[in-house]
Design an enzyme around this catalytic site. Structure first.
Site, PDB file in Angstrom:
ATOM      1  N   GLU A 142       0.866  -1.177   0.000  1.00  0.00           N
ATOM      2  CA  GLU A 142       0.000   0.000   0.000  1.00  0.00           C
ATOM      3  C   GLU A 142       0.900   1.222   0.000  1.00  0.00           C
ATOM      4  O   GLU A 142       1.849   1.284   0.787  1.00  0.00           O
ATOM      5  CB  GLU A 142      -0.843  -0.037   1.256  1.00  0.00           C
ATOM      6  CG  GLU A 142      -1.811   1.097   1.402  1.00  0.00           C
ATOM      7  CD  GLU A 142      -2.352   1.090   2.822  1.00  0.00           C
ATOM      8  OE1 GLU A 142      -3.138   0.200   3.153  1.00  0.00           O
ATOM      9  OE2 GLU A 142      -1.933   1.971   3.584  1.00  0.00           O
ATOM     10  N   ASN A 194       3.974   8.483  -4.568  1.00  0.00           N
ATOM     11  CA  ASN A 194       5.280   7.892  -4.278  1.00  0.00           C
ATOM     12  C   ASN A 194       5.765   7.085  -5.496  1.00  0.00           C
ATOM     13  O   ASN A 194       5.699   5.863  -5.548  1.00  0.00           O
ATOM     14  CB  ASN A 194       5.194   7.009  -3.019  1.00  0.00           C
ATOM     15  CG  ASN A 194       6.570   6.586  -2.521  1.00  0.00           C
ATOM     16  OD1 ASN A 194       7.557   6.659  -3.249  1.00  0.00           O
ATOM     17  ND2 ASN A 194       6.625   6.141  -1.282  1.00  0.00           N
ATOM     18  N   TYR A 240       7.788  -1.493  -6.907  1.00  0.00           N
ATOM     19  CA  TYR A 240       6.824  -2.594  -6.759  1.00  0.00           C
ATOM     20  C   TYR A 240       6.426  -3.137  -8.136  1.00  0.00           C
ATOM     21  O   TYR A 240       6.305  -4.344  -8.328  1.00  0.00           O
ATOM     22  CB  TYR A 240       5.580  -2.136  -5.987  1.00  0.00           C
ATOM     23  CG  TYR A 240       5.862  -1.599  -4.593  1.00  0.00           C
ATOM     24  CD1 TYR A 240       7.055  -1.876  -3.937  1.00  0.00           C
ATOM     25  CD2 TYR A 240       4.935  -0.800  -3.933  1.00  0.00           C
ATOM     26  CE1 TYR A 240       7.315  -1.370  -2.670  1.00  0.00           C
ATOM     27  CE2 TYR A 240       5.185  -0.300  -2.656  1.00  0.00           C
ATOM     28  CZ  TYR A 240       6.385  -0.577  -2.038  1.00  0.00           C
ATOM     29  OH  TYR A 240       6.634  -0.077  -0.786  1.00  0.00           O
TER      30      TYR A 240
HETATM   31  C1  LIG Z   1      11.322   3.172  -2.798  1.00  0.00           C
HETATM   32  C2  LIG Z   1      12.788   2.961  -2.470  1.00  0.00           C
HETATM   33  C3  LIG Z   1      12.915   1.936  -1.345  1.00  0.00           C
HETATM   34  C4  LIG Z   1      13.509   2.396  -3.722  1.00  0.00           C
HETATM   35  O1  LIG Z   1      14.828   1.990  -3.349  1.00  0.00           O
HETATM   36  P1  LIG Z   1      16.052   2.025  -4.381  1.00  0.00           P
HETATM   37  O2  LIG Z   1      17.163   1.283  -3.779  1.00  0.00           O
HETATM   38  O3  LIG Z   1      16.324   3.431  -4.795  1.00  0.00           O
HETATM   39  O4  LIG Z   1      15.445   1.239  -5.627  1.00  0.00           O
HETATM   40  P2  LIG Z   1      16.267   0.388  -6.696  1.00  0.00           P
HETATM   41  O5  LIG Z   1      17.530   1.103  -7.054  1.00  0.00           O
HETATM   42  O6  LIG Z   1      16.409  -1.018  -6.232  1.00  0.00           O
HETATM   43  O7  LIG Z   1      15.270   0.437  -7.942  1.00  0.00           O
HETATM   44  C5  LIG Z   1      14.747  -0.738  -8.565  1.00  0.00           C
HETATM   45  C6  LIG Z   1      13.720  -0.300  -9.586  1.00  0.00           C
HETATM   46  O8  LIG Z   1      12.617   0.389  -8.937  1.00  0.00           O
HETATM   47  C7  LIG Z   1      12.158   1.445  -9.792  1.00  0.00           C
HETATM   48  N1  LIG Z   1      12.454   2.751  -9.192  1.00  0.00           N
HETATM   49  C8  LIG Z   1      13.277   3.020  -8.137  1.00  0.00           C
HETATM   50  N2  LIG Z   1      13.279   4.341  -7.864  1.00  0.00           N
HETATM   51  C9  LIG Z   1      12.465   4.917  -8.769  1.00  0.00           C
HETATM   52  C10 LIG Z   1      12.070   6.258  -9.009  1.00  0.00           C
HETATM   53  N3  LIG Z   1      12.535   7.279  -8.259  1.00  0.00           N
HETATM   54  N4  LIG Z   1      11.170   6.499 -10.003  1.00  0.00           N
HETATM   55  C11 LIG Z   1      10.690   5.497 -10.756  1.00  0.00           C
HETATM   56  N5  LIG Z   1      11.054   4.197 -10.597  1.00  0.00           N
HETATM   57  C12 LIG Z   1      11.923   3.914  -9.602  1.00  0.00           C
HETATM   58  C13 LIG Z   1      12.935   1.296 -11.098  1.00  0.00           C
HETATM   59  O9  LIG Z   1      12.224   0.391 -11.932  1.00  0.00           O
HETATM   60  C14 LIG Z   1      14.245   0.684 -10.612  1.00  0.00           C
HETATM   61  O10 LIG Z   1      14.939  -0.008 -11.607  1.00  0.00           O
HETATM   62  P3  LIG Z   1      16.023   0.791 -12.524  1.00  0.00           P
HETATM   63  O11 LIG Z   1      16.874   1.617 -11.596  1.00  0.00           O
HETATM   64  O12 LIG Z   1      16.765  -0.309 -13.201  1.00  0.00           O
HETATM   65  O13 LIG Z   1      15.216   1.648 -13.462  1.00  0.00           O
HETATM   66  C15 LIG Z   1      13.486   4.293  -2.090  1.00  0.00           C
HETATM   67  O14 LIG Z   1      13.213   5.244  -3.085  1.00  0.00           O
HETATM   68  C16 LIG Z   1      13.058   4.854  -0.741  1.00  0.00           C
HETATM   69  O15 LIG Z   1      13.655   4.541   0.298  1.00  0.00           O
HETATM   70  N6  LIG Z   1      12.022   5.719  -0.733  1.00  0.00           N
HETATM   71  C17 LIG Z   1      11.588   6.388   0.526  1.00  0.00           C
HETATM   72  C18 LIG Z   1      10.833   5.431   1.452  1.00  0.00           C
HETATM   73  C19 LIG Z   1       9.553   4.951   0.806  1.00  0.00           C
HETATM   74  O16 LIG Z   1       8.880   5.666   0.097  1.00  0.00           O
HETATM   75  N7  LIG Z   1       9.202   3.661   1.079  1.00  0.00           N
HETATM   76  C20 LIG Z   1       7.973   3.092   0.540  1.00  0.00           C
HETATM   77  C21 LIG Z   1       6.846   3.250   1.512  1.00  0.00           C
HETATM   78  S1  LIG Z   1       7.116   2.285   2.978  1.00  0.00           S
END
Ligand SMILES: CC(C)(COP(=O)(O)OP(=O)(O)OC[C@H]1O[C@@H](n2cnc3c(N)ncnc32)[C@H](O)[C@@H]1OP(=O)(O)O)[C@@H](O)C(=O)NCCC(=O)NCCS
Length: 157
Positions: free
Chosen positions: A115, A120, A127
């Site tokens: 969720e 975001n 996801y």
């Molecule tokens: C969401 C979050 C955990 C992603 O972590 P991350 O380590 O940056 O993600 P990854 O590098 O593993 O990304 C994997 C894939 O996810 C997608 N993705 C990651 N960040 C993205 C962004 N800013 N916009 C669009 N797609 C994104 C892409 O498909 C990416 O693959 P690619 O880099 O080859 O294109 C991070 O942005 C975060 O900590 N956000 C703040 C906390 C949060 O919102 N948590 C969710 C609610 S609990």
């Protein structure tokens, strides 16, 4: 324990909580949990039972991110995932989720419920990247600012 180049995965412990809360508080989209909620997440006798992982740098032990799921057999709910701002977009979030999926499959979980705030895009992108699909919305579910919740589902088997 699993690893990929530059990142090692392991279970979260109470000793990680200072850095875990620091990471969560530094990210505007991460849920704002009090320390007591993390301690409950680490308590094997709490209901629902949770599994919590951290991703760390193998050489230094620096904590890069973490994820927490609640077990609700036959499903599980991702309650929190966060990656330190300076480590974003380097595959850490994907590694946290794929590690989670492998362990959940091994204990018979067949779907993960997710969720997220509609704005975001990073979490939605992550996801979807893992194969989750949208199952519905809760209108104006979040406050401050008011926003829809997007409900998603990741089928594991
Ligand atoms: C969401 C979050 C955990 C992603 O972590 P991350 O380590 O940056 O993600 P990854 O590098 O593993 O990304 C994997 C894939 O996810 C997608 N993705 C990651 N960040 C993205 C962004 N800013 N916009 C669009 N797609 C994104 C892409 O498909 C990416 O693959 P690619 O880099 O080859 O294109 C991070 O942005 C975060 O900590 N956000 C703040 C906390 C949060 O919102 N948590 C969710 C609610 S609990």
């Amino acid at each position: 324990m699993t690893s990929n180049p530059g990142v090692r995965m392991r279970r979260m412990s109470a000793a990680d909580l200072e850095r875990v809360t620091e990471i969560a508080e530094s990210l505007k989209d991460a849920p704002n949990w009090p320390r007591a909620a993390y301690l409950t997440a680490l308590d094997p006798d709490a209901a629902p039972r949770r599994i919590a992982w951290v991703a760390e740098e193998p050489e230094t032990g620096a904590l890069l991110g973490f994820a927490i799921v609640a077990l609700l057999p036959p499903a599980a709910e991702l309650e929190m995932i966060a990656v330190a701002a300076e480590r974003k977009r380097r595959g850490t979030g994907r590694l946290l989720l794929t590690t989670m999926v492998e362990e959940l499959k091994s204990v018979g979980v067949c779907e993960v419920i997710l969720e997220v705030r509609a704005s975001n895009h990073a979490a939605l992108g992550l996801y979807r990247d893992l194969g989750s699909s949208e199952t519905g919305r809760r209108r104006r579910y979040y406050a401050d600012p008011e926003e829809d919740a997007v409900l998603m589902n990741l089928r594991l088997m």
